[in-house]
Design a protein around this motif. Structure first.
Motif, PDB file in Angstrom:
ATOM      1  N   THR A   1      34.578  28.941  13.461  1.00 30.62           N
ATOM      2  CA  THR A   1      34.200  28.167  12.279  1.00 30.62           C
ATOM      3  C   THR A   1      34.034  26.687  12.615  1.00 30.62           C
ATOM      4  OG1 THR A   1      35.343  29.726  10.824  1.00 30.62           O
ATOM      5  CG2 THR A   1      34.922  27.522   9.957  1.00 30.62           C
ATOM      6  N   LEU A   2      34.952  26.149  13.418  1.00 33.00           N
ATOM      7  CA  LEU A   2      34.900  24.740  13.788  1.00 33.00           C
ATOM      8  C   LEU A   2      33.594  24.397  14.489  1.00 33.00           C
ATOM      9  CD1 LEU A   2      36.207  21.916  14.345  1.00 33.00           C
ATOM     10  CD2 LEU A   2      37.092  22.904  16.464  1.00 33.00           C
ATOM     11  N   VAL A   3      33.204  25.188  15.484  1.00 28.75           N
ATOM     12  CA  VAL A   3      31.997  24.875  16.247  1.00 28.75           C
ATOM     13  C   VAL A   3      30.758  24.948  15.356  1.00 28.75           C
ATOM     14  CG1 VAL A   3      30.535  25.588  18.178  1.00 28.75           C
ATOM     15  CG2 VAL A   3      33.012  25.565  18.445  1.00 28.75           C
ATOM     16  N   ALA A   4      30.682  25.958  14.497  1.00 25.33           N
ATOM     17  CA  ALA A   4      29.533  26.072  13.597  1.00 25.33           C
ATOM     18  C   ALA A   4      29.440  24.868  12.659  1.00 25.33           C
ATOM     19  CB  ALA A   4      29.627  27.369  12.797  1.00 25.33           C
ATOM     20  N   ASP A   5      30.577  24.464  12.104  1.00 24.07           N
ATOM     21  CA  ASP A   5      30.583  23.313  11.195  1.00 24.07           C
ATOM     22  C   ASP A   5      30.201  22.026  11.925  1.00 24.07           C
ATOM     23  OD1 ASP A   5      31.349  24.977   9.154  1.00 24.07           O
ATOM     24  OD2 ASP A   5      33.463  24.370   9.169  1.00 24.07           O
ATOM     25  N   GLU A   6      30.748  21.836  13.117  1.00 23.75           N
ATOM     26  CA  GLU A   6      30.450  20.632  13.883  1.00 23.75           C
ATOM     27  C   GLU A   6      28.984  20.591  14.321  1.00 23.75           C
ATOM     28  OE1 GLU A   6      32.435  17.826  14.911  1.00 23.75           O
ATOM     29  OE2 GLU A   6      33.439  18.585  13.119  1.00 23.75           O
ATOM     30  N   LEU A   7      28.431  21.735  14.674  1.00 18.90           N
ATOM     31  CA  LEU A   7      27.023  21.796  15.066  1.00 18.90           C
ATOM     32  C   LEU A   7      26.134  21.310  13.922  1.00 18.90           C
ATOM     33  CD1 LEU A   7      25.234  24.500  17.100  1.00 18.90           C
ATOM     34  CD2 LEU A   7      24.355  23.995  14.830  1.00 18.90           C
ATOM     35  N   ARG A   8      26.425  21.759  12.726  1.00 21.89           N
ATOM     36  CA  ARG A   8      25.636  21.312  11.565  1.00 21.89           C
ATOM     37  C   ARG A   8      25.812  19.811  11.332  1.00 21.89           C
ATOM     38  NH1 ARG A   8      27.965  26.264   9.637  1.00 21.89           N
ATOM     39  NH2 ARG A   8      26.380  27.910   9.418  1.00 21.89           N
ATOM     40  N   ARG A   9      27.058  19.346  11.449  1.00 21.57           N
ATOM     41  CA  ARG A   9      27.331  17.929  11.189  1.00 21.57           C
ATOM     42  C   ARG A   9      26.612  17.034  12.198  1.00 21.57           C
ATOM     43  NH1 ARG A   9      30.699  13.976  12.800  1.00 21.57           N
ATOM     44  NH2 ARG A   9      31.649  15.283  14.409  1.00 21.57           N
ATOM     45  N   VAL A  10      26.681  17.381  13.473  1.00 25.03           N
ATOM     46  CA  VAL A  10      26.037  16.579  14.512  1.00 25.03           C
ATOM     47  C   VAL A  10      24.519  16.592  14.337  1.00 25.03           C
ATOM     48  CG1 VAL A  10      25.600  16.430  17.002  1.00 25.03           C
ATOM     49  CG2 VAL A  10      27.922  16.819  16.149  1.00 25.03           C
ATOM     50  N   ALA A  11      23.949  17.771  14.021  1.00 26.91           N
ATOM     51  CA  ALA A  11      22.496  17.871  13.847  1.00 26.91           C
ATOM     52  C   ALA A  11      22.026  16.987  12.700  1.00 26.91           C
ATOM     53  CB  ALA A  11      22.100  19.322  13.610  1.00 26.91           C
ATOM     54  N   HIS A  12      22.741  17.024  11.592  1.00 27.29           N
ATOM     55  CA  HIS A  12      22.333  16.197  10.460  1.00 27.29           C
ATOM     56  C   HIS A  12      22.535  14.713  10.763  1.00 27.29           C
ATOM     57  CE1 HIS A  12      22.385  20.003   8.131  1.00 27.29           C
ATOM     58  NE2 HIS A  12      21.494  19.366   7.381  1.00 27.29           N
ATOM     59  N   GLY A  13      23.576  14.361  11.529  1.00 24.48           N
ATOM     60  CA  GLY A  13      23.802  12.972  11.877  1.00 24.48           C
ATOM     61  C   GLY A  13      22.717  12.410  12.783  1.00 24.48           C
ATOM     62  N   ILE A  14      22.319  13.168  13.797  1.00 26.40           N
ATOM     63  CA  ILE A  14      21.241  12.728  14.695  1.00 26.40           C
ATOM     64  C   ILE A  14      19.932  12.595  13.921  1.00 26.40           C
ATOM     65  CG2 ILE A  14      19.789  13.462  16.635  1.00 26.40           C
ATOM     66  CD1 ILE A  14      22.407  12.452  17.654  1.00 26.40           C
ATOM     67  N   ALA A  15      19.667  13.561  13.048  1.00 25.90           N
ATOM     68  CA  ALA A  15      18.435  13.506  12.259  1.00 25.90           C
ATOM     69  C   ALA A  15      18.407  12.275  11.366  1.00 25.90           C
ATOM     70  CB  ALA A  15      18.307  14.780  11.426  1.00 25.90           C
ATOM     71  N   LEU A  16      19.510  11.980  10.710  1.00 19.93           N
ATOM     72  CA  LEU A  16      19.574  10.813   9.819  1.00 19.93           C
ATOM     73  C   LEU A  16      19.363   9.527  10.615  1.00 19.93           C
ATOM     74  CD1 LEU A  16      20.160   9.685   6.974  1.00 19.93           C
ATOM     75  CD2 LEU A  16      22.592   9.671   7.616  1.00 19.93           C
ATOM     76  N   ALA A  17      19.969   9.440  11.773  1.00 22.04           N
ATOM     77  CA  ALA A  17      19.876   8.223  12.583  1.00 22.04           C
ATOM     78  C   ALA A  17      18.465   7.954  13.077  1.00 22.04           C
ATOM     79  CB  ALA A  17      20.827   8.317  13.770  1.00 22.04           C
ATOM     80  N   HIS A  18      17.626   8.999  13.146  1.00 21.26           N
ATOM     81  CA  HIS A  18      16.284   8.834  13.716  1.00 21.26           C
ATOM     82  C   HIS A  18      15.176   9.191  12.713  1.00 21.26           C
ATOM     83  CE1 HIS A  18      17.686   7.911  17.768  1.00 21.26           C
ATOM     84  NE2 HIS A  18      18.698   8.701  17.465  1.00 21.26           N
ATOM     85  N   ASP A  19      15.528   9.147  11.416  1.00 27.04           N
ATOM     86  CA  ASP A  19      14.537   9.321  10.359  1.00 27.04           C
ATOM     87  C   ASP A  19      13.814  10.665  10.468  1.00 27.04           C
ATOM     88  OD1 ASP A  19      13.114   8.650   8.091  1.00 27.04           O
ATOM     89  OD2 ASP A  19      11.538   7.602   9.203  1.00 27.04           O
ATOM     90  N   LEU A  20      14.575  11.720  10.725  1.00 27.37           N
ATOM     91  CA  LEU A  20      14.027  13.059  10.899  1.00 27.37           C
ATOM     92  C   LEU A  20      14.572  13.998   9.837  1.00 27.37           C
ATOM     93  CD1 LEU A  20      14.597  13.325  14.752  1.00 27.37           C
ATOM     94  CD2 LEU A  20      12.414  12.820  13.628  1.00 27.37           C
ATOM     95  N   GLY A  21      13.759  14.946   9.455  1.00 28.52           N
ATOM     96  CA  GLY A  21      14.265  16.064   8.680  1.00 28.52           C
ATOM     97  C   GLY A  21      14.891  17.089   9.618  1.00 28.52           C
ATOM     98  N   VAL A  22      15.777  17.909   9.106  1.00 26.49           N
ATOM     99  CA  VAL A  22      16.450  18.889   9.963  1.00 26.49           C
ATOM    100  C   VAL A  22      16.716  20.176   9.204  1.00 26.49           C
ATOM    101  CG1 VAL A  22      18.768  18.015   9.410  1.00 26.49           C
ATOM    102  CG2 VAL A  22      18.397  19.274  11.550  1.00 26.49           C
TER     103      VAL A  22
END
Length: 401
Positions: free
Chosen positions: A274-295
Motif C-alpha cells: 500500500t505504501l509504495v502504491a500511494d507514494e508512486l501516485r504522490r510523486v507522479a502528481h508532484g513532478i507533474a505539478l512542478a512542470h506544468d503537466l497533466g498526469v
C-alpha cells in the motif's frame, strides 16, 4: 537424480515424459493462446494415465479456454480432495539456447520452465494413478501464469471449489537437480504493475520554452520514483520498483505532447504494498505539478505474495525428504521478488509452493526469463515425484484429521 526418484519411473515412462517436455518446448504458446499445448497435454493424459486406471475413464475438463483439469481417483472417494498445479504458457522471448528442441515459434520461448511444469504435472498424474493418494487429486494444467491472469480464471470456473489443499512448484537453476526448496515463509512477491502518462504541450525542439515538456518530466519522474524504495520503505523490508518501459516522441526535433512510463512493483507484505502504491501516485502528481503537466496514474494489483504456511510446507518437506534426502531439502537462501499467480489459489485454498533444482552437473545458474534459460530433464522427474508424494502426504493428513 536420487535413486528414490528414479525408482518411481519405468524406462518407457521416462522417455515418454521427456518426449512430451521437448515437444512442448519446441512449440511454445503465449498466455491464453495455448491451444496446441492444451491438446498435447490432453492427449498425453489419455495415453499415459488412462491405461493405469484399470478400465475407468479419466475425467478431464477444459478450463480457462486452453487449460485442463484432470481428476485422478484416490483410494477413498469420500476423502478430501487435493490439487497439483502445473502452468503451461510461454514468454515473448527469442530463444538462444541452441537446443536441438529449441522453439520453432519465432519470438516465443519457454524461458521460465513451464514446459517442464506441465510435463511434471502429467508425470505426477501417472504416479498417482499407479499409487493413489487417500483422496482424489486434481491435476490443474493452468494457462496464462506469465500475465498473472490464469489462476483467477481457473478459480472462477468453480472446478476447485471444495479442494482442501493445493501444491505447485517452479524450476530453479540456482539449485542442482535433486535439490528441493520446501520451506515455510515468503516464496514469491506481490507482482503489481503501473503506467503513468504525462501530458504537456508539444513544440519545436529548438524552442523548448514554448512547450510543457513531458519527456523532461518523465526523466525526472523515473529518477524520483527510485527514492520511494530508497527513502520511504523501511530498509529491513524487501521492495522493488522497476521502470521498464518509456514511450515518447516521433522525431528528433519535436517535443511531444505526452510521454508514458510503466513498470512493476514487488513487495512481500500488505503495508509496504500500500505504501509504495500511494507514494508512486504522490510523486507522479508532484513532478507533474512542478512542470506544468497533466498526469494519469494507473496502478494494477497483480498476484499477491506467496507465503507458505508451516503446516502445508511441512507436508511438502516430509515428501521431499523421503525422495531426495534431508541434505537435499535446502533453504531458498534469498528473498525472491519474482511473482507467481499460484498465490491466487493460496488466498482461497491452503497450500504450498516449492522450488525444484534444475541445473545439470557443471551447468551455469542461468536466470529465468533469459533467452538462454532451460531446465535439465532430471528436474521433470524430481518435480513429478515430489508433487505426487506431497499430494499423498497431504491427503493422508487431511483424511486422518
Amino acid at each position: 537424480m536420487p535413486d528414490a526418484v528414479l525408482a518411481q519411473f519405468s524406462d518407457v515412462l521416462r522417455r515418454q515424459l521427456i518426449d512430451l517436455r521437448r515437444d512442448l518446448h519446441r512449440h511454445p504458446e503465449l498466455a491464453f493462446a495455448e491451444s496446441r499445448t492444451g491438446a498435447a497435454l490432453e492427449q498425453a493424459l489419455r495415453d499415459l494415465v488412462e491405461p493405469l486406471l484399470g478400465g475407468r475413464p479419466l475425467i478431464m475438463t477444459r478450463v480457462a479456454g486452453t487449460g485442463l483439469v484432470a481428476r485422478i481417483p484416490g483410494a477413498n472417494r469420500e476423502a478430501p480432495v487435493v490439487a497439483v498445479r502445473g502452468d503451461i504458457d510461454a514468454l515473448p522471448i527469442r530463444e538462444a539456447t541452441g537446443l536441438p528442441y529449441a522453439s520453432v515459434n519465432d519470438g516465443v520461448m519457454h524461458a521460465c520452465g513451464h514446459d517442464v511444469h506441465a510435463s511434471w504435472a502429467v508425470g505426477a498424474a501417472c504416479l498417482l494413478a499407479q499409487r493413489p493418494a487417500a483422496g482424489d487429486v486434481l491435476i490443474v494444467l493452468q494457462p496464462a501464469e506469465e500475465i498473472g491472469k490464469g489462476a483467477d480464471a481457473v478459480l472462477a470456473s468453480g472446478l476447485l471449489d471444495g479442494v482442501a489443499a493445493i501444491f505447485g512448484a517452479h524450476v530453479d537453476r540456482r539449485f542442482a537437480v535433486g535439490q528441493v526448496v520446501a520451506q515455510a515463509g515468503p516464496l514469491a512477491a506481490a507482482a503489481d504493475t503501473f503506467s503513468i502518462v504525462l501530458r504537456g504541450r508539444g513544440a519545436h525542439g529548438a524552442r523548448p520554452h514554448e512547450s510543457a515538456d513531458p519527456v523532461l518530466g518523465a526523466g525526472l519522474l523515473i529518477a524520483a520514483l527510485q527514492g520511494i524504495v530508497a527513502r520511504r520503505v523501511n530498509p529491513s523490508v524487501p521492495a522493488v520498483l522497476t521502470v521498464a518501459t518509456m514511450q515518447a516522441g516521433t522525431a528528433l526535433n519535436i517535443i511531444p505532447d505526452s510521454a508514458t512510463i510503466g513498470g512493476t512493483v514487488r513487495t512481500i507484505d500488505p503495508a509496504t504494498r500500500t505504501l509504495v502504491a500511494d507514494e508512486l501516485r504522490r510523486v507522479a502528481h508532484g513532478i507533474a505539478l512542478a512542470h506544468d503537466l497533466g498526469v494519469e496514474v494507473s496502478f494494477e494489483l497483480g498476484p499477491p505474495p506467496i507465503v507458505n504456511p508451516e503446516r502445508t510446507a511441512a507436508w511438502a518437506r516430509e515428501a521431499s525428504t523421503a525422495l531426495v534426502g534431508a541434505a537435499n531439502v535446502v533453504p531458498l537462501g534469498i528473498t525472491n521478488m519474482g511473482g507467481e499467480d499460484f498465490a491466487c489459489y493460496m488466498e482461497r485454498i491452503p497450500g504450498a509452493f516449492l522450488r525444484i533444482g534444475a541445473r545439470e552437473e557443471g551447468g551455469e545458474p542461468t536466470p529465468a526469463h533469459s533467452p538462454r534459460f532451460f531446465a535439465a530433464d532430471g528436474s521433470l522427474f524430481v518435480g513429478a515425484a515430489v508433487l505426487a508424494e506431497t499430494a499423498r502426504v497431504a491427503s493422508a493428513a487431511l483424511t486422518a484429521r
